[in-house]
Design a protein around this motif. Structure first.
Motif, mmCIF file in Angstrom:
data_model
loop_
_atom_site.group_PDB
_atom_site.id
_atom_site.type_symbol
_atom_site.label_atom_id
_atom_site.label_comp_id
_atom_site.label_asym_id
_atom_site.label_seq_id
_atom_site.Cartn_x
_atom_site.Cartn_y
_atom_site.Cartn_z
ATOM 1 N N ALA A 170 70.778 -17.226 13.278
ATOM 2 C CA ALA A 170 70.141 -15.932 13.025
ATOM 3 C C ALA A 170 70.923 -14.799 13.679
ATOM 4 O O ALA A 170 71.135 -13.734 13.066
ATOM 5 C CB ALA A 170 68.703 -15.942 13.535
ATOM 6 N N ALA A 171 71.362 -15.022 14.912
ATOM 7 C CA ALA A 171 72.151 -13.998 15.603
ATOM 8 C C ALA A 171 73.471 -13.751 14.887
ATOM 9 O O ALA A 171 73.917 -12.601 14.746
ATOM 10 C CB ALA A 171 72.398 -14.423 17.048
ATOM 11 N N ARG A 172 74.089 -14.827 14.388
ATOM 12 C CA ARG A 172 75.351 -14.679 13.658
ATOM 13 C C ARG A 172 75.133 -13.921 12.349
ATOM 14 O O ARG A 172 75.922 -13.042 11.982
ATOM 15 C CB ARG A 172 75.959 -16.054 13.379
ATOM 16 C CG ARG A 172 77.334 -15.977 12.716
ATOM 17 C CD ARG A 172 77.847 -17.344 12.302
ATOM 18 N NE ARG A 172 78.051 -18.209 13.465
ATOM 19 C CZ ARG A 172 77.326 -19.284 13.737
ATOM 20 N NH1 ARG A 172 76.315 -19.619 12.925
ATOM 21 N NH2 ARG A 172 77.568 -20.004 14.791
ATOM 22 N N ASP A 173 74.067 -14.229 11.635
ATOM 23 C CA ASP A 173 73.779 -13.562 10.366
ATOM 24 C C ASP A 173 73.500 -12.074 10.554
ATOM 25 O O ASP A 173 73.750 -11.263 9.651
ATOM 26 C CB ASP A 173 72.587 -14.220 9.677
ATOM 27 C CG ASP A 173 72.891 -15.647 9.237
ATOM 28 O OD1 ASP A 173 74.090 -15.987 9.130
ATOM 29 O OD2 ASP A 173 71.937 -16.416 9.030
ATOM 30 N N LEU A 174 72.982 -11.718 11.730
ATOM 31 C CA LEU A 174 72.692 -10.309 12.007
ATOM 32 C C LEU A 174 73.923 -9.553 12.503
ATOM 33 O O LEU A 174 73.832 -8.368 12.836
ATOM 34 C CB LEU A 174 71.569 -10.199 13.047
ATOM 35 C CG LEU A 174 70.181 -10.637 12.559
ATOM 36 C CD1 LEU A 174 69.198 -10.673 13.715
ATOM 37 C CD2 LEU A 174 69.679 -9.690 11.464
ATOM 38 N N GLY A 175 75.051 -10.254 12.556
ATOM 39 C CA GLY A 175 76.297 -9.601 12.945
ATOM 40 C C GLY A 175 76.520 -9.507 14.439
ATOM 41 O O GLY A 175 77.353 -8.707 14.891
ATOM 42 N N ALA A 176 75.809 -10.297 15.226
ATOM 43 C CA ALA A 176 75.964 -10.247 16.681
ATOM 44 C C ALA A 176 77.333 -10.774 17.090
ATOM 45 O O ALA A 176 77.863 -11.710 16.488
ATOM 46 C CB ALA A 176 74.863 -11.058 17.356
ATOM 47 N N SER A 177 77.891 -10.188 18.135
ATOM 48 C CA SER A 177 79.165 -10.660 18.683
ATOM 49 C C SER A 177 78.959 -11.993 19.386
ATOM 50 O O SER A 177 77.825 -12.443 19.587
ATOM 51 C CB SER A 177 79.722 -9.640 19.667
ATOM 52 O OG SER A 177 78.847 -9.500 20.781
ATOM 53 N N ARG A 178 80.060 -12.617 19.787
ATOM 54 C CA ARG A 178 79.943 -13.906 20.482
ATOM 55 C C ARG A 178 79.138 -13.768 21.774
ATOM 56 O O ARG A 178 78.323 -14.630 22.100
ATOM 57 C CB ARG A 178 81.339 -14.462 20.778
ATOM 58 C CG ARG A 178 82.087 -14.955 19.550
ATOM 59 C CD ARG A 178 83.384 -15.618 19.947
ATOM 60 N NE ARG A 178 84.086 -16.149 18.779
ATOM 61 C CZ ARG A 178 85.256 -16.807 18.844
ATOM 62 N NH1 ARG A 178 85.831 -16.999 20.016
ATOM 63 N NH2 ARG A 178 85.808 -17.259 17.738
ATOM 64 N N TRP A 179 79.403 -12.707 22.505
ATOM 65 C CA TRP A 179 78.669 -12.508 23.753
ATOM 66 C C TRP A 179 77.187 -12.253 23.480
ATOM 67 O O TRP A 179 76.319 -12.743 24.200
ATOM 68 C CB TRP A 179 79.264 -11.358 24.543
ATOM 69 C CG TRP A 179 78.456 -10.999 25.742
ATOM 70 C CD1 TRP A 179 77.714 -9.872 25.949
ATOM 71 C CD2 TRP A 179 78.244 -11.812 26.909
ATOM 72 N NE1 TRP A 179 77.068 -9.919 27.150
ATOM 73 C CE2 TRP A 179 77.383 -11.099 27.771
ATOM 74 C CE3 TRP A 179 78.704 -13.064 27.301
ATOM 75 C CZ2 TRP A 179 76.981 -11.603 29.002
ATOM 76 C CZ3 TRP A 179 78.297 -13.563 28.533
ATOM 77 C CH2 TRP A 179 77.443 -12.835 29.363
ATOM 78 N N ALA A 180 76.905 -11.477 22.439
ATOM 79 C CA ALA A 180 75.509 -11.206 22.098
ATOM 80 C C ALA A 180 74.799 -12.486 21.666
ATOM 81 O O ALA A 180 73.631 -12.712 22.026
ATOM 82 C CB ALA A 180 75.431 -10.155 20.996
ATOM 83 N N ARG A 181 75.490 -13.340 20.905
ATOM 84 C CA ARG A 181 74.889 -14.625 20.513
ATOM 85 C C ARG A 181 74.640 -15.502 21.734
ATOM 86 O O ARG A 181 73.593 -16.154 21.838
ATOM 87 C CB ARG A 181 75.799 -15.347 19.513
ATOM 88 C CG ARG A 181 75.918 -14.666 18.165
ATOM 89 C CD ARG A 181 76.414 -15.626 17.095
ATOM 90 N NE ARG A 181 77.733 -16.186 17.395
ATOM 91 C CZ ARG A 181 78.882 -15.659 16.996
ATOM 92 N NH1 ARG A 181 78.894 -14.530 16.284
ATOM 93 N NH2 ARG A 181 80.028 -16.246 17.278
ATOM 94 N N PHE A 182 75.600 -15.494 22.643
ATOM 95 C CA PHE A 182 75.428 -16.301 23.861
ATOM 96 C C PHE A 182 74.245 -15.784 24.681
ATOM 97 O O PHE A 182 73.421 -16.569 25.167
ATOM 98 C CB PHE A 182 76.708 -16.251 24.695
ATOM 99 C CG PHE A 182 76.613 -16.995 25.998
ATOM 100 C CD1 PHE A 182 76.767 -18.380 26.034
ATOM 101 C CD2 PHE A 182 76.358 -16.320 27.184
ATOM 102 C CE1 PHE A 182 76.670 -19.077 27.242
ATOM 103 C CE2 PHE A 182 76.260 -17.008 28.385
ATOM 104 C CZ PHE A 182 76.415 -18.393 28.410
#
Length: 274
Positions: A170-182
């Motif tokens: 979900a975080a990846r689909d929303l365009g989150a960066s790697r740090w934001a996903r982490f």
């Protein structure tokens, strides 16, 4: 007998076991540490004839205890942080990935826990001398890090396996960066595991004797090396009680603080990867 009565008996039994296993030895250590040097505690005296803090002051003033405490509490945080950083990639692979030979790799990572401490210490002495590392502090840091890696790997592997894949997606689909996903998907689940790994490795490093003794003696002393000197060739029970309390009490306080921190953070285990 009713289930309520059985539960009550079980609770009483567990309480007695706890008293015998923990409270009595701790109380005896406190009493022995307070035995006055001028009045020995021996048979048939049920309790010491005189209690004082002279043993504590003499130990502090006449032994290398202050230096040993400084050495132990300098080593432990460095070892804990180094172990955590080195364990993270392996723990991620064990917790999140599937690959050939994974079970063998997991078993191999636990081997340092199986080998006797003195065997590892002798091996490290020869290895460090061969590669030209003669600094005792650095040698013990390396040895402790390798020795306690299995604890951190195991704890972090479980934490990584609890991270939900749907949150990552979900975080990846929303365009989150790697740090934001982490930060959003991994960190909330990993935080209890990170804290647990740090605390356990910290305490293990504080209490480790064999490797610290073989690599550090006679110039570099830690609290366990002083404790074992009073339990071995220079057996003095009251002095050993003083050192054992200095070794154990801070670790108990640390564990209680860790438990309180986990509760205050509302740490919960999240099941499944989604």
């Amino acid at each position: 007998m009713s289930e309520k009565s059985w539960n009550r008996l079980l609770a009483i039994g567990l309480g007695l076991v706890l008293i015998v296993w923990l409270v009595v030895p701790f109380a005896m250590a406190v009493l022995w540490s307070l035995v006055d040097p001028d009045k020995a505690w021996s048979y048939p005296d049920l309790l010491p004839q005189k209690l004082s803090f002279r043993r504590w002051t003499e130990m502090w003033e006449t032994t290398n205890l202050a230096v040993a405490i400084a050495n132990s509490y300098t080593l432990a945080p460095i070892v804990a942080c180094a172990t955590l950083m080195l364990a993270a990639p392996t723990a991620y692979a064990f917790g999140r990935l599937e690959f050939a030979g994974k079970s063998v790799a997991q078993f191999t990572a636990l081997l340092p826990l199986v080998l006797p401490g003195f065997v590892i210490a002798l091996f490290f002495t020869a290895l460090l001398n061969r590669i030209g590392i003669y600094n005792k502090f650095l040698g013990i840091v390396i040895g402790h890090t390798v020795l306690f890696l299995p604890y951190a790997i195991r704890i972090l592997s479980v934490s990584y396996s609890l991270v939900r894949q749907d949150l990552i997606d979900a975080a990846r689909d929303l365009g989150a960066s790697r740090w934001a996903r982490f930060s959003a998907a991994y960190l909330p689940v990993l935080k209890p595991g990170i804290l647990a790994a740090l605390v356990i490795v910290f305490i293990q490093s504080i209490e480790e004797f064999a490797l610290s003794f073989v690599l550090g003696s006679p110039d570099f002393t830690t609290v366990p090396t002083i404790l074992y000197s009073y339990l071995g060739y220079n057996f003095i029970r009251p002095n050993a009680a003083v050192v054992s309390l200095i070794l154990v009490v801070p670790n108990i306080i640390l564990m209680l603080l860790f438990e309180r921190l986990l509760k205050s953070n509302g740490a919960v285990a999240l099941g499944g990867k989604g």
